[in-house]
Write an enzyme that holds these catalytic residues in place. Structure first.
Site, short mmCIF file in Angstrom:
data_model
loop_
_atom_site.label_atom_id
_atom_site.label_comp_id
_atom_site.label_asym_id
_atom_site.label_seq_id
_atom_site.Cartn_x
_atom_site.Cartn_y
_atom_site.Cartn_z
N LYS A 198 5.17 -13.44 -10.88
CA LYS A 198 6.62 -13.47 -11.04
C LYS A 198 7.27 -13.49 -9.67
O LYS A 198 7.29 -12.49 -8.96
CB LYS A 198 7.15 -12.27 -11.83
CG LYS A 198 8.61 -12.50 -12.27
CD LYS A 198 9.42 -11.24 -12.39
CE LYS A 198 10.05 -10.79 -11.10
NZ LYS A 198 11.15 -11.68 -10.61
N GLU A 274 3.50 -2.59 -1.84
CA GLU A 274 3.81 -2.82 -0.42
C GLU A 274 5.31 -2.86 -0.34
O GLU A 274 5.95 -3.79 -0.83
CB GLU A 274 3.16 -4.12 0.06
CG GLU A 274 3.16 -4.25 1.59
CD GLU A 274 4.40 -4.91 2.15
OE1 GLU A 274 5.28 -4.16 2.64
OE2 GLU A 274 4.50 -6.13 2.08
N CYS A 309 9.66 -6.85 6.27
CA CYS A 309 9.42 -5.42 6.10
C CYS A 309 8.82 -4.81 7.36
O CYS A 309 8.98 -3.61 7.60
CB CYS A 309 8.54 -5.16 4.89
SG CYS A 309 7.04 -6.16 4.85
N GLU A 408 16.56 0.76 5.94
CA GLU A 408 16.08 -0.60 6.15
C GLU A 408 17.25 -1.57 5.94
O GLU A 408 17.81 -1.64 4.85
CB GLU A 408 14.94 -0.92 5.18
CG GLU A 408 14.33 -2.28 5.44
CD GLU A 408 13.16 -2.58 4.51
OE1 GLU A 408 12.22 -3.25 4.96
OE2 GLU A 408 13.22 -2.17 3.33
#
Length: 504
Positions: A198, A274, A309, A408
């Site tokens: 997906k 992750e 990331c 972040e």
């Protein structure tokens, strides 16, 4: 600094023309059991952040489409040939996928740039190189794995075998839609699993194209299925499905929590995560070359528009060299070419969309209000009408408690913090809920080893950043997740250990 150039024969006008020719041919239907499948609901638009135009209307997947794909994957695993093929045969198919990716490299790269906004040179030279390389690496590895036979004494024979886990649900984000798909799909297939992929609803087109390429390469029907759709619909349906044995997810920490809950509320499927990062990049005064350290710091935060990331978004610089390093990063931010992603001369392209630009701008505003000093950028950039662009941005005088240093941002925003001692640098680096990656610049071999061991991060780069290859694992500590992509260790996510004890 990994970067290959697109073919020199293609210029800006060439890519513009190829984009216009490609858009009507982009795949818009799910790929299930080797066939295109319509969605049961309405289609959703894929908006190119390059110029804000809708480049495709894609079938919207939900429970019905996920059920169909999982059923196909379950049949292919339970009674199909794939898990029963020899590893050599599975490896050959993965190698054919890699070959076909190379054949369709320009078209796939263009698809990524249209849906994602990254420069065409990076789509072609980084994303597609990683996609083909990952399938090739696991194709070559497939027949080189061994089982175990522990020494049990003369009265028994013990065998420890690795067996494929079953149906894998792979859920991947939009920032590297093909690279991160490959990091999950290739080892899962090499292990003998079947997969339902997906992609993000922002970038489904490249994944749908990959599904067709995999079928063309000879994957049996149902081994790789691709369902497009949103997280709360298709993602949730995959996470809660009782016939999915493993979920492999890359994305935000908040969504990762959802998948853990989905597993708890369904069949306790294994979930590998992750997640986010707020990676520190530490520059000591004895760095081998401060100019290289500064140039790499700038490259690391502005590469892929900062939508990574592992982006080194916190630059931790010793106070004695802070001005020199920061000034060099600011100078580079001022010369970086922000432009049309279809222009091969562009160094930084579009962010993922208008909403991402607004989020990044709000982070910068809050940081400045909290006392950080804006040294470069800080505003949207008007490049292509309707596009989503933002200036390369640097803020210094950042303190550890500011949101700039803790949250972040996922954009081209660098926060500069200073320190006086090595212990202070390590404490600052570890003062985060994340633990994905870190950088360290020093000429002291002892400091390199001791600091690397003290940093709570899954990867530590010394005198470089974002280097490595498929031989090494990738993943994080703390709220950056668990489990590893890349390397032979990735197969641990998609296999079960079975012990067979034979009394002689």
């Amino acid at each position: 600094m990994p970067h290959d150039e697109a073919p020199a024969a293609r210029g800006h006008q060439d890519w513009l023309g190829e984009a216009d020719a490609l858009i009507p041919r982009l795949p818009t239907r799910h790929r299930v059991a080797g066939a295109d499948v319509d969605g049961s609901g309405s289609a959703f638009p894929v908006v190119s952040p390059r110029d804000g135009r809708v480049v495709a209307l894609v079938a919207d997947g939900g429970e019905k489409e996920v059920d169909l794909a999982v059923a196909a994957a379950r049949r292919a695993f339970d009674s199909g040939p794939w898990p029963r093929m020899s590893p050599v045969e599975r490896g050959r198919v993965l190698l054919r996928i890699a070959d076909l990716v190379e054949e369709h490299r320009a078209e796939l790269a263009l698809t990524v740039t249209l849906e994602n906004g990254k420069p065409i040179t990076e789509s072609h030279g980084v994303e597609l190189r990683a996609l083909a390389g990952t399938f090739r690496w696991y194709g070559q590895l497939a027949d080189k794995l061994t089982d175990e036979s522990p020494h049990t004494g003369p009265g028994a024979l013990a065998l420890v075998t690795r067996e494929p886990s079953g149906v894998v649900g792979a859920v991947v984000p939009w920032n590297f839609p093909l690279t991160l798909a490959a990091w999950k799909v290739a080892p899962a297939l090499a292990a003998g699993c079947t997969v339902v992929l997906k992609p993000s609803e922002l970038t489904p087109l490249s994944a749908l194209s990959l599904g067709r390429i995999a079928d063309e390469a000879g994957l049996p029907p149902g081994v790789l299925n691709v369902v497009a759709g949103g997280g709360p619909t298709a993602g949730r349906a995959l996470g809660t499905h009782p016939d999915v044995d493993v979920i492999a997810f890359t994305g935000s920490t908040a969504v990762g929590r959802h998948f853990l809950r989905y597993a708890a509320d369904s069949n306790l499927k294994r979930v590998w995560l992750e997640l986010g990062g707020k990676s520190p990049n530490i520059v000591l005064p004895d760095a081998p070359d401060l100019a290289t350290a500064a140039a790499t710091a700038a490259w690391g935060i502005f590469f892929n528009q900062g939508e990574m990331c592992t982006a080194p978004s916190r630059l931790l610089v010793h106070a004695s060299v802070a001005d020199e390093v920061t000034d060099a990063v600011v100078a580079r931010a001022g010369t970086l070419r922000v432009g049309d992603p279809l222009d091969p001369a562009t160094e930084m392209g579009a962010l993922a969309g208008a909403a991402r630009v607004a989020t990044v701008q709000e982070h910068v505003r809050r940081g400045a209000d909290a006392g950080a000093r804006l040294r470069a950028g800080g505003s949207p950039r008007h490049v292509v009408p309707g596009g989503a662009y933002f200036d390369p941005t640097v803020l210094d005088r950042v303190t550890p408690g500011m949101a700039l240093a803790r949250e972040e941002i996922f954009g081209p925003v660098l926060s500069v913090l200073t320190f006086e001692t090595l212990d202070e640098a390590v404490a600052l680096a570890n003062d985060t809920e994340y633990g994905l990656a870190a950088g360290l610049w020093t000429s002291d071999l002892s400091a390199a080893h001791t600091v690397a061991r003290r940093l709570r991060a899954g990867t530590v780069w010394v005198n470089c950043y974002e280097e490595g290859d498929l031989t090494v694992p990738f993943g994080g500590y703390k709220q950056s997740g668990h489990g590893r992509d890349k390397s032979a260790h990735a197969l641990e996510k998609y296999t079960e250990l079975k012990t067979t004890w034979i009394q002689l």
